[in-house]
Every structure is written in C-alpha cells, then in structure tokens.
Design an enzyme around this catalytic site. Structure first.
Site, mmCIF file in Angstrom:
data_model
loop_
_atom_site.group_PDB
_atom_site.id
_atom_site.type_symbol
_atom_site.label_atom_id
_atom_site.label_comp_id
_atom_site.label_asym_id
_atom_site.label_seq_id
_atom_site.Cartn_x
_atom_site.Cartn_y
_atom_site.Cartn_z
ATOM 1 N N HIS A 159 0.877 -1.328 0.046
ATOM 2 C CA HIS A 159 0.113 0.001 0.104
ATOM 3 C C HIS A 159 0.992 1.304 0.240
ATOM 4 O O HIS A 159 0.430 2.113 0.562
ATOM 5 C CB HIS A 159 -0.947 -0.083 1.261
ATOM 6 N N SER A 280 14.220 21.771 -16.359
ATOM 7 C CA SER A 280 12.604 22.940 -16.474
ATOM 8 C C SER A 280 13.257 24.076 -17.128
ATOM 9 O O SER A 280 14.012 24.693 -16.761
ATOM 10 C CB SER A 280 12.043 22.659 -15.142
ATOM 11 N N LYS A 286 15.443 22.305 -11.141
ATOM 12 C CA LYS A 286 14.705 20.700 -11.576
ATOM 13 C C LYS A 286 15.692 19.738 -12.385
ATOM 14 O O LYS A 286 16.451 20.242 -13.227
ATOM 15 C CB LYS A 286 13.495 21.045 -12.344
ATOM 16 N N GLU A 293 8.839 9.046 -17.312
ATOM 17 C CA GLU A 293 7.405 9.411 -17.406
ATOM 18 C C GLU A 293 6.815 8.823 -18.815
ATOM 19 O O GLU A 293 5.794 8.591 -18.962
ATOM 20 C CB GLU A 293 7.210 10.768 -17.266
#
Ligand code: ARG
Length: 461
Positions: A159, A280, A286, A293
């Site tokens: 979980h 970024s 970043k 992704e």
C-alpha cells in the site's frame, strides 16, 4: 490513369473515386514490410516453378527483378504510388515495368489475402526476435544491478506504506521475474506466428500443386496452415503479440513509476543518470525523470492499440474482410513503442545510482520489524493472533515514547508478555529479519543469491 494501374480493373467501367482511393490506400503503412513481401514473392515464384507453372528461366527473371526492386527501395529510389493501393500491388507493378510480361504470372493462384498475412507474420517474427533480444538486455541489466545489492537493506512496501525490511537486490529481481515471463510469452507466441498461410489463395486454397511445406521451409516457417479459410482471416497472432506487448509495457510502466517515486526528493532513494533526465525551462533546480514518465505514459497506447485490434476482429464474418487492413497501424505503433521503451528502461536500470543510506534510514522508521516481533512470540509458543495483539501494544508504547521497538527495555517488554527474553532484540534487527526469510524466493540474501545464480545461468552471463 488510376483505372489503368489497377491489377483488378478488368471488370470495371469506372475509375476509383479520388476520395475512395484516398480513404483506402495503405501504402504509407504497409510499405514497412516490403522486404517480407519480396521474400514471400520469391518463395512463391520458386514454388510455381517447381510446380511447372513457371519455366526455370521465368522464375530466374522474376527473382532477379524482385531483388532489383528491393535494392531500389533500400536506396530510397522507389516511387511509391498511392493509386496502387498497397505494398503488394506497388511491387507487382514495378516488377512488370522492370521485367515485362512474365511478371504477370507471379500472382497465379495467389491472393493479396494470403500474401498480406504471410508478409505480416514474417515481419512480426523478425520484430519478435528484436523484442526478445532487448528484453534479454534488460534482464541482464537487472541482474547486474541486483547482484551487489543482495545484502543491502531497504524498506519493502505494501500500500506504499513501509511494511517489512527486504533486500534491494530482491526488489530488483522482482522485475527480473516479470520481464522473464514477458520473454517467455514472446517465445510461446512465436509458435502461432511461425505457420505459413501462403498457398491458401483468396480463401479456398490453390490448385497449382504447390509444395507449401517447402515454401514454409524456405521462408523460415515451422508449419503450414491447415485451413485456408482460417489462414486468410486469422489475426489471432496479432492479438497475441499485442497482448504480450501490452503486458511487457505495463511492467515497464511499473518500474518507471517506482523510479519516478524513488527519484523524488521526498524519497531520495535513487538518482537516474543525468543523460536520461531533463531540466525545467522555468525552474532551474529541476531534474525531471521525463524518460521514465514517457515510458509510463506511452504504455497507455499499447493497451488502447490492443483494444482497437480486438474490436476490429469481433464482428468479422469469414473469411477476409478489408477491415483487416486496420490491423497494422496499431500493431506497428505498439512494436515501435515497446522496442524503444525496453531500451530506455535498460539504460535507466544500468545507470541508476541507489541512495542506500536513505533506504537504510527508512528501515529504522515505522517499526518495520513489528512482524518479526510477533513471530518471535510465536516461536516462544503463543498463537499468532495473540502475538499480533501483544506486538500492537508494544508499538503503541514505542510510539508514546517516540522510540523504536528495539529501544524499549526488557522490563517494559516483559510487562507485555512474560515470554519475552533478551533474545528478542535479535528479532528487532532488520538484517536478522531479512536473513531469516529463507523460504524459496524469500528476501534472505542467501535466497536472492540463489535466484541470481539461476538467472545468470538462464541468461548465460
Ligand atoms: N491492403 C490489404 C490489407 O492490408 C491487402 C489485402 C487486400 N485484399 C483485398 N482483397 N482487397 O489487408
């Protein structure tokens, strides 16, 4: 103009409407397997020659002509013509242009219906080989990454909550098992791919006494189809490959998801190789896991593509229907995605740097050895449910004191159960905990090492 080009135009008075042609041509997609189309035609011509439909000299001419066309296409000197609908008719028309009348004999007894399935199966066998090779590379990177980490502690999750201590090598080898099953699935589905449809004609078969088994052997197929109606309408083999691709993509997506979570500053378990990250345009600090992704995001289309293929098949009466032309775009898109996604995932695995101190920190968080505590009480003779309840009390006490279970004194613990002795502290040590999980496939380093030895034998590394 259009009318003249059509090899099937004999009974037609009208030319194909411009919009119908635009709507129906498939050349941009099926030219992908021009090599397979040519190989299939050469094998077919040879069978026609053996059956004395072609003279040896005619077969020779056709073979040379087809090889020339292949060279032309290879070197991008071939003019694809939409008016000729597809790869099959483009090549046939070019052959006639190059070698003249004799080219007209090649299609004797053949239909584009058995031709297109033959081409596709050949192409898919080739792509399946490429996918299997890339999967093996991924398996290798996982084993190589896991091997030095069999004794590295990390929290295992259920979980997404810290659950029990595990070995990092064990966690990585979980992905090995998934991708190994994927590899097996591609190996198994090759069996249904390796069945030659050529010689089935449009649907009813072929009268020209072709040696289909010989054609199969020449083209590298293991068997020949046993029912010509099924042979030209079967697309199960595409559904199978697309399912295999989807499941492998789901596994790729899952490992990417973990890499994304692990490389976040909150987790900080992992640094992905810089060359696989992007920055970024506004936030200079970043370092984004874009490749992971895109692997995760791209997997979605393999599921969509599979569903579109299955939907395409479900209402088709026997035998061939033009609907089947729609099978290729989703298939090719899935193949392209999975090949590049496996490749980029191997690179992410190989280049990943684990922050094992951070993982260790979390191992000493959240009473990770509570289950071991309960199992200790079981070994001392208590029923598990009772042991579970006592452990719950111990956790409550530890939380009240803002301490770890192992920091509670023996006197405190003895108040919970008389059975608790000094040896309990061994059970509260995460390393002892993982070492005790010696069931086959368990997280004990001894077991993980065994899994790795087996994997290396399987991979021959
Ligand atoms: N382009 C077609 C396809 O991909 C080839 C077969 C055409 N057969 C036919 N009878 N129109 O399925």
């Amino acid at each position: 103009m259009v009318k003249k080009n059509r090899s099937w135009g004999g009974r037609f008075k009208q030319e194909t409407a411009k919009n119908a042609l635009e709507f129906s041509h498939s050349i941009e997609i099926d030219k992908t397997f021009y090599r397979e189309d040519i190989a299939g035609s050469i094998a077919y011509a040879e069978a026609l020659a053996k059956a004395k439909v072609l003279k040896p000299s005619e077969f020779k001419k056709i073979k040379i002509g087809l090889n020339q066309i292949q060279k032309q296409i290879d070197s991008k000197k071939f003019n694809w013509n939409k008016a000729l609908e597809d790869v099959h008719m483009n090549i046939e028309a070019a052959l006639e242009k190059n070698i003249g009348e004799v080219a007209k004999k090649l299609h004797t007894g053949r239909s584009r219906n058995d031709q297109v399935v033959t081409d596709l199966k050949l192409y898919m066998l080739k792509k399946s080989e490429e996918i299997k090779i890339s999967l093996k590379e991924l398996l290798k990177s996982l084993v190589q990454k896991a091997e030095p980490e069999t004794e590295t502690l990390m929290p295992g999750f259920t979980h997404l909550q810290i659950a029990q201590p595990i070995s990092l090598g064990h966690h990585l080898m979980a992905y090995y098992e998934m991708f190994k099953r994927d590899l097996n699935r591609f190996e198994n589905s090759d069996n249904n791919l390796s069945v030659l449809p050529l010689g089935s004609g449009a649907l009813a078969g072929n009268r020209f006494k072709l040696n289909r088994k010989k054609m199969a052997k020449n083209l590298g197929f293991k068997e020949v189809t046993q029912n010509s109606i099924d042979a030209v309408s079967d697309r199960d083999f595409i559904a199978e490959m697309m399912f295999n691709i989807s499941l492998a993509s789901i596994h790729l997506s899952r490992i990417s998801e973990e890499f994304i979570i692990w490389s976040s500053s909150q987790f900080n378990y992992l640094e992905l190789p810089e060359e696989l990250c992007t920055g970024s345009s506004i936030m200079p600090q970043k370092r984004n896991p874009d490749m992971a992704e895109l692997v995760r995001g791209g997997a979605a289309k393999t599921i969509g593509n599979l569903v579109s293929l299955l939907s395409l098949l479900k209402n088709q009466p026997l035998a061939y229907n033009r609907d089947n032309q729609e099978d290729k775009a989703p298939l090719f898109a899935s193949i392209d995605y999975v090949l590049s996604a496996i490749d980029i995932t191997s690179a992410m695995v190989a280049g990943a740097k684990f922050n094992i101190d951070e993982m260790l920190n979390d191992v000493f968080d959240g009473h990770i050895c509570a289950t071991d505590f309960a199992e200790y009480l079981v070994l001392k003779g208590l029923p598990f449910r009772e042991a579970h309840a006592i452990t719950g009390k111990a956790v409550q006490l530890a939380e009240k004191k803002d301490a770890l279970l192992a920091e509670l004194s023996l006197t405190e613990l003895k108040k919970l159960s008389k059975k608790i002795e000094k040896d309990v502290y061994k059970y509260l040590d995460p390393m002892t905990s993982i070492s005790a999980k010696t069931s086959v496939g368990g997280t004990a380093p001894s077991q993980v090492k065994k899994q790795i030895i087996k994997a290396k034998m399987d991979l021959k590394i």
